[in-house]
Scaffold this active site. Structure first.
Site, PDB file in Angstrom:
ATOM      1  N   ALA A  11       1.000  -1.256  -0.044  1.00  9.41           N
ATOM      2  CA  ALA A  11       0.009   0.061   0.130  1.00  9.41           C
ATOM      3  C   ALA A  11       0.799   1.332   0.155  1.00  9.41           C
ATOM      4  CB  ALA A  11      -0.896  -0.056   1.082  1.00  9.41           C
ATOM      5  N   ASP A  70      11.306  -3.139  -8.937  1.00  9.09           N
ATOM      6  CA  ASP A  70      11.826  -4.099  -8.192  1.00  9.09           C
ATOM      7  C   ASP A  70      12.893  -3.053  -7.351  1.00  9.09           C
ATOM      8  OD1 ASP A  70      12.154  -6.147  -6.469  1.00  9.09           O
ATOM      9  OD2 ASP A  70      13.819  -6.902  -7.778  1.00  9.09           O
ATOM     10  N   SER A  71      13.131  -3.034  -6.136  1.00 11.72           N
ATOM     11  CA  SER A  71      14.004  -1.976  -5.669  1.00 11.72           C
ATOM     12  C   SER A  71      14.717  -2.500  -4.288  1.00 11.72           C
ATOM     13  CB  SER A  71      13.475  -0.729  -5.313  1.00 11.72           C
ATOM     14  OG  SER A  71      12.394  -0.853  -4.661  1.00 11.72           O
ATOM     15  N   TYR A 155      14.150   0.017   4.523  1.00  8.07           N
ATOM     16  CA  TYR A 155      15.531   0.636   4.901  1.00  8.07           C
ATOM     17  C   TYR A 155      15.548   1.959   5.060  1.00  8.07           C
ATOM     18  CZ  TYR A 155      16.932  -4.052   3.894  1.00  8.07           C
ATOM     19  OH  TYR A 155      17.119  -5.709   3.916  1.00  8.07           O
ATOM     20  N   HIS A 181      15.479   6.807  -5.680  1.00  9.97           N
ATOM     21  CA  HIS A 181      15.466   6.023  -6.625  1.00  9.97           C
ATOM     22  C   HIS A 181      14.118   5.626  -7.311  1.00  9.97           C
ATOM     23  CE1 HIS A 181      14.451   4.083  -3.077  1.00  9.97           C
ATOM     24  NE2 HIS A 181      14.140   2.869  -3.575  1.00  9.97           N
TER      25      HIS A 181
END
Length: 199
Positions: A11, A70-71, A155, A181
């Site tokens: 979410a 995707d990170s 993180y 990013h």
């Protein structure tokens, strides 16, 4: 209004993408807004592999233009790890606290000047019967000694962007979106996403 499927059940990612695309004339929906379909596990060797696989599955199953990202966090002192394993670094997928604690433990003896890291994002856009595009974004910074802040996820509480003193989790949303990013990658897709709205 053009509908765009963000292939996630996170979410917070959905809220973030809606903020980034605000005013673009695009309605962003998530996987919880469409009928369920089989989702392949994230087994790619790179962020781009995983993002493309998720976007392809979503576009094929729903017929909607689909974006997936995707990170993760690449830590210099850990040779770029946790990388694609970021969400399951502790062995349990999505356990943010366990992942943070493990990473901080691994870096406990690493001096401040060697705590460089980058958030990395690959975002894939797949248009049914059309093109596939992958873009990348990177946000450099350092790893703090302990978590700070309540915004964001993953993180964010231990990542301090270069040039600043606050962690990503201490930044206002608009500041984070402008530099992050994911913000960089998603804005790189904006011209393609806007093109969808004129068809």
């Amino acid at each position: 209004m053009t509908r765009l499927l963000l292939a996630t059940r996170n979410a917070k990612k959905l809220v973030e993408l809606r903020r980034i695309l605000d005013g673009a004339g695009i309605e962003v929906i998530g996987l919880d807004d469409v009928p369920a379909f089989p989702e392949a596990p994230e087994t790619g060797a790179t962020f781009a592999d995983n993002a493309l696989a998720k976007a392809r599955d979503a576009a094929s199953a729903t017929g909607l233009a689909s974006v997936a990202d995707d990170s993760g966090l690449a830590v210099d002192a850990l040779n770029g790890m946790p990388g694609v394993l970021s969400a399951r670094w502790s062995g349990r997928h999505g356990d943010d606290l366990a992942n943070l604690e493990l990473l901080l433990g691994q870096l406990a003896d690493v001096p401040d000047e060697r705590r460089g890291a980058a958030f990395v994002c690959a975002a894939a856009l797949v248009v049914p019967g059309g093109a596939e595009t992958v873009v990348h974004g990177e946000w450099r910074g350092t790893i703090a000694r302990k978590p700070r802040g309540a915004n964001g996820f993953g993180y964010d509480p231990i990542f301090v962007p270069y040039g600043g003193t606050r962690t990503s989790a201490e930044l206002p949303a608009e500041v984070k979106d402008a530099a992050s990013h994911r913000g960089i990658a998603m804005r790189a897709l904006l011209p393609l996403l806007r093109a969808l709205t004129v068809h």
